[in-house]
Design a protein around this motif. Structure first.
Motif, mmCIF file in Angstrom:
data_model
loop_
_atom_site.group_PDB
_atom_site.id
_atom_site.type_symbol
_atom_site.label_atom_id
_atom_site.label_comp_id
_atom_site.label_asym_id
_atom_site.label_seq_id
_atom_site.Cartn_x
_atom_site.Cartn_y
_atom_site.Cartn_z
ATOM 1 N N UNK A 252 47.642 28.701 25.539
ATOM 2 C CA UNK A 252 48.793 28.160 24.650
ATOM 3 C C UNK A 252 49.910 28.255 25.696
ATOM 4 N N UNK A 253 49.870 28.485 27.011
ATOM 5 C CA UNK A 253 51.051 28.460 27.716
ATOM 6 C C UNK A 253 50.759 27.361 28.797
ATOM 7 N N UNK A 254 52.069 26.607 29.241
ATOM 8 C CA UNK A 254 52.116 25.636 30.391
ATOM 9 C C UNK A 254 52.122 26.569 31.729
ATOM 10 N N UNK A 255 51.063 26.084 32.376
ATOM 11 C CA UNK A 255 50.964 26.522 34.017
ATOM 12 C C UNK A 255 50.833 25.366 34.769
ATOM 13 N N UNK A 256 50.753 25.946 36.086
ATOM 14 C CA UNK A 256 50.701 24.839 37.240
ATOM 15 C C UNK A 256 49.291 24.890 37.684
ATOM 16 N N UNK A 257 48.491 23.758 37.918
ATOM 17 C CA UNK A 257 47.485 23.901 38.681
ATOM 18 C C UNK A 257 47.488 23.091 40.013
ATOM 19 N N UNK A 258 47.326 23.504 41.088
ATOM 20 C CA UNK A 258 47.462 23.058 42.444
ATOM 21 C C UNK A 258 46.927 21.675 42.449
ATOM 22 N N UNK A 259 47.278 20.704 42.984
ATOM 23 C CA UNK A 259 46.865 19.423 43.168
ATOM 24 C C UNK A 259 46.872 18.926 44.649
ATOM 25 N N UNK A 260 45.807 18.266 45.262
ATOM 26 C CA UNK A 260 44.726 18.202 44.098
ATOM 27 C C UNK A 260 43.662 19.160 44.306
ATOM 28 N N UNK A 261 43.996 20.398 45.332
ATOM 29 C CA UNK A 261 43.268 21.666 45.297
ATOM 30 C C UNK A 261 44.139 22.762 45.810
ATOM 31 N N UNK A 262 43.363 23.985 45.637
ATOM 32 C CA UNK A 262 44.251 25.116 46.168
ATOM 33 C C UNK A 262 44.098 24.823 47.947
ATOM 34 N N UNK A 263 43.034 24.495 48.332
ATOM 35 C CA UNK A 263 43.031 24.304 49.866
ATOM 36 C C UNK A 263 44.017 23.343 50.485
ATOM 37 N N UNK A 264 44.325 22.650 49.683
ATOM 38 C CA UNK A 264 45.463 21.462 50.237
ATOM 39 C C UNK A 264 46.907 22.053 50.162
ATOM 40 N N UNK A 265 46.953 23.323 49.621
ATOM 41 C CA UNK A 265 48.343 23.752 49.413
ATOM 42 C C UNK A 265 48.307 24.912 50.824
ATOM 43 N N UNK A 266 47.368 25.073 51.646
ATOM 44 C CA UNK A 266 47.499 26.233 52.650
ATOM 45 C C UNK A 266 48.696 26.167 53.703
ATOM 46 N N UNK A 267 49.422 26.979 53.683
ATOM 47 C CA UNK A 267 50.649 27.066 54.585
ATOM 48 C C UNK A 267 50.010 27.251 56.028
ATOM 49 N N UNK A 268 50.594 26.521 56.892
ATOM 50 C CA UNK A 268 49.902 26.593 58.198
ATOM 51 C C UNK A 268 48.750 25.487 58.733
ATOM 52 N N UNK A 269 47.996 24.949 57.547
ATOM 53 C CA UNK A 269 47.028 23.905 57.827
ATOM 54 C C UNK A 269 47.463 22.590 57.819
ATOM 55 N N UNK A 270 47.775 21.993 58.899
ATOM 56 C CA UNK A 270 48.530 20.632 59.076
ATOM 57 C C UNK A 270 47.774 19.520 58.355
ATOM 58 N N UNK A 271 46.511 19.562 57.782
ATOM 59 C CA UNK A 271 45.992 18.664 57.229
ATOM 60 C C UNK A 271 46.335 18.906 55.687
ATOM 61 N N UNK A 272 46.734 20.067 55.312
ATOM 62 C CA UNK A 272 47.125 20.265 53.943
ATOM 63 C C UNK A 272 48.633 19.833 53.709
ATOM 64 N N UNK A 273 49.194 20.043 52.413
ATOM 65 C CA UNK A 273 50.502 19.872 52.099
ATOM 66 C C UNK A 273 51.328 20.898 52.273
ATOM 67 N N UNK A 274 52.338 20.751 53.166
ATOM 68 C CA UNK A 274 53.288 22.124 53.391
ATOM 69 C C UNK A 274 54.528 22.075 52.549
ATOM 70 N N UNK A 275 54.991 20.878 52.360
ATOM 71 C CA UNK A 275 56.273 21.110 51.382
ATOM 72 C C UNK A 275 56.451 19.569 50.899
#
Length: 399
Positions: free
Chosen positions: A91-114
């Protein structure tokens, strides 16, 4: 933390023939939470400072196949995921990392940083993601990876292309890639135009050549004096942010842009921007002044919509009407500006816009000035801080 889904529909005046149209707050939050792999991961993120709830603020928005994609810029440390899709859970609206959690990793330049902004082509499902490479701005700014443009196919879950901007285009510690529009020719991607609020320049990405370059002009700079003072919540918020908002005309002939610290709206022909070393000084046109300063804006098939930050409202420029009154499309000026929606409580700092395929305009509201001044109250008993609105405007995306 309280996350609330608004179930009530309200009516606001939208000047579409002076009739009432359907408008609603779709989502509203005191603070945002994420869809975690499990509670242990969430607690570990909180413990090591990777999730600081008061540093997470929704900004960019785009719609595709009824899914709502939003960005949470890493303005500060403690943002676990910078690109997300809104989902409902218990019943609550939350945020699902897209496309994945691994693509949000800080310091991994193949992921999305900002990620500040993105665009989605409704005909292909290609998501154009700006990654300015910046980990955080306020604590202080730190570039951990080079800025890049990621083109991702939502339908196949595959990366189409990654373009790393060279230093001459997006210099480290200076660049802040802000907003993006996509220019298609004969139904296929040709260019992307990106505002760089860090260097006060316009970045052009040539899709066919996989090459980027920039243009600079005095119209892209911030103004001083009254244009730099935004009336916000009974106070004045000073800004020195240059070129910010951007929109492409539906016929793709012109690119519109504005600085946050300015009332003026400018345009430049896209034919000029296609020439890498062209002198644009004779091609830039001042179309006139908007009713207030603007962050995000978007072009529909008949109008240009923008947030009027000092008025807690959304306005539109009916360029179809003004073109009809002008001697030619080249002579049109910013004349017919009308309020689309206004709410002094729930539209404080209209940030980013999107269209769906049903004629609705979507936009985020986030009280950004309060966030940056550290006066935002994230408690469940306080007023809501972030909103996602939609309002029927009978228009569709320029794409």
């Amino acid at each position: 933390m309280t996350v609330s889904m608004s179930t009530c529909k309200i009516l606001l005046i939208a000047l579409l023939g002076n009739r009432l149209v359907d408008s609603a707050i779709v989502y509203k939050w005191h603070a945002v939470d994420y869809e975690w792999p499990n509670s242990s991961v969430k607690q570990e993120f909180i413990k090591n400072g990777s999730f600081i709830i008061t540093n997470n603020l929704i900004s960019g928005i785009k719609i595709y196949n009824e899914s709502v994609y939003v960005t949470v810029p890493r303005w500060r440390k403690g943002v676990p995921s910078t690109l997300n899709v809104v989902v409902e859970k218990d019943g609550e609206a939350i945020l699902r990392p897209f496309p994945s959690w691994s693509m949000q990793t800080v310091g991994d330049c193949s992921a999305i940083q900002y990620s500040q902004s993105l665009e989605i082509d409704p005909s292909t499902g290609w998501m154009w993601i700006i990654d300015t490479g910046l980990h955080s701005i306020a604590d202080p700014g730190q570039y951990v990876c080079p800025p890049k443009l990621v083109i991702y196919d939502i339908n196949t879950d595959k990366v189409i292309r990654v373009h790393h901007f060279p230093e001459v285009v997006a210099p480290k510690m200076l660049t802040f890639l802000n907003d993006i529009v996509v220019h298609k020719i004969s139904g296929k991607p040709a260019y992307a135009y990106i505002t760089d609020a860090g260097t006060a320049r316009l970045v052009v990405y040539d899709f066919l050549k996989d090459k980027s370059y920039t243009f600079a002009h005095k119209s892209m700079a911030a103004e001083s004096g009254p244009p730099s003072m935004v009336d916000f919540d009974h106070t004045q918020f000073k800004t020195d942010i240059p070129i910010d908002g951007i929109a492409l005309s539906p016929d793709t002939r012109y690119l519109y842009y504005c600085s946050l610290a300015s009332m003026k709206l400018y345009r430049v022909p896209t034919s000029v921007l296609a020439q890498e070393n062209e002198d644009i000084s004779r091609s830039v046109k001042n179309l006139g002044s908007k009713v207030s300063q603007t962050g995000g804006m978007i072009s529909g098939n008949k109008s240009l919509f923008y947030g009027a930050l000092g008025l807690n409202a959304v306005y539109k420029w009916d360029f179809t009407k003004d073109i009809a009154m002008a001697a030619s499309v080249d002579d049109v000026t910013l004349t017919t500006q009308t309020v689309v929606a206004k709410d002094d409580l729930n539209m404080q700092w209209v940030d980013s816009f999107a269209f769906d395929t049903n004629g609705y305009l979507w936009f985020t509201v986030n009280k950004l000035a309060s966030f940056l001044q550290n006066t935002m109250d994230f408690n469940a008993t306080a007023p809501f801080n972030m909103f996602i609105w939609k309002i029927y405007v009978d228009e569709k995306s320029y794409l």
